[in-house]
Design a protein around this motif. Structure first.
Motif, short mmCIF file in Angstrom:
data_model
loop_
_atom_site.label_atom_id
_atom_site.label_comp_id
_atom_site.label_asym_id
_atom_site.label_seq_id
_atom_site.Cartn_x
_atom_site.Cartn_y
_atom_site.Cartn_z
N ARG A 99 56.57 -151.18 70.54
CA ARG A 99 57.14 -151.38 71.94
C ARG A 99 58.08 -150.26 72.05
O ARG A 99 58.35 -149.51 73.05
N THR A 100 58.94 -149.79 71.02
CA THR A 100 59.60 -148.62 71.01
C THR A 100 58.83 -147.43 71.01
O THR A 100 59.59 -146.20 71.73
N SER B 256 57.83 -146.89 74.64
CA SER B 256 59.05 -146.36 75.43
C SER B 256 59.25 -144.78 75.22
O SER B 256 59.66 -144.12 76.26
N LYS B 257 59.35 -144.56 73.85
CA LYS B 257 59.67 -142.94 73.81
C LYS B 257 58.50 -142.23 74.15
O LYS B 257 58.98 -140.73 74.33
N LEU C 151 57.72 -154.86 67.71
CA LEU C 151 58.90 -154.19 68.22
C LEU C 151 58.88 -152.56 67.94
O LEU C 151 59.19 -151.56 68.81
#
Length: 198
Positions: free
Chosen positions: A145-146, A149-150, A142
């Motif tokens: 993934r974060t 995305s950022k 996670l």
């Protein structure tokens, strides 16, 4: 396109990415030991057991033209703190993936990753003229993934049962990408974040 991907050094204010070499083995192990990163079941970080094959595979992929591995140096300490690479390279389609990235625990959330991604993306889009750059990560990672995305990458989908890991578990892989047409906006966002960090 045989000469499309050549070993190169990328340098920012704090991060310096140099071509991976066998001589980096000891310092890479020291960096991975900071946080015992190989214990994270959803990542592939070298340990004493597999450091030799880790480096050999990366260099063989480079020789095959499908990858370009880097060693990451923190210029503030002049120490090796991790590794990253271009991989799954498709020179004829001007596409590649940025991945196999890891940092010593003490360098995580330091801004170093943002600068490294900025350097890699800038080189990919502005020098190599890529039409798309991918990022892939484990469904259960996670934090990764974060972070992806950022950066400004968009999720394309999930490849279910994409891989079988060393424990025999099935891995679902989340795929993100940045397109050539999106690079100017992504670049602006990354530079804004870096200016706040440094």
């Amino acid at each position: 396109m045989d000469n499309w991907l050549q070993p190169t050094t990328l340098e920012g204010k704090r991060a310096k990415l140099i071509p991976l070499q066998k001589s980096h083995k000891t310092e890479l192990l020291q960096a991975a030991s900071d946080g015992k990163l190989w214990e994270l079941w959803f990542t592939s970080v070298p340990s004493e057991k597999n450091i030799d094959s880790y480096i050999e595979t990366a260099l063989q992929n480079q020789a095959d033209g499908t990858a370009l591995p880097f060693t990451i140096i923190d210029k503030s300490t002049n120490q090796i703190v991790g590794s990253t690479r271009y991989l799954n390279v498709e020179a004829e389609h001007r596409r590649l993936e940025i991945g196999a990235t890891w940092y010593a625990k003490s360098n995580q959330r330091s801004g170093l990753n943002v600068e490294c991604k900025h350097l890699l993306l800038q080189h990919a889009f502005e020098q190599l003229k890529c039409i798309a750059v991918e990022f892939r990560t484990h469904y259960h990672n996670l934090a990764s993934r974060t972070a992806i995305s950022k950066l400004g990458a968009k999720q394309e989908g999930i490849l279910r049962n994409h891989r079988i890991d060393s424990q025999g578990n099935y891995r679902d892989t989340v795929v993100f990408s940045i397109l050539e047409s999106e690079w100017s906006t992504v670049k602006y966002g990354l530079e804004h974040r870096l200016n706040k960090k440094y």
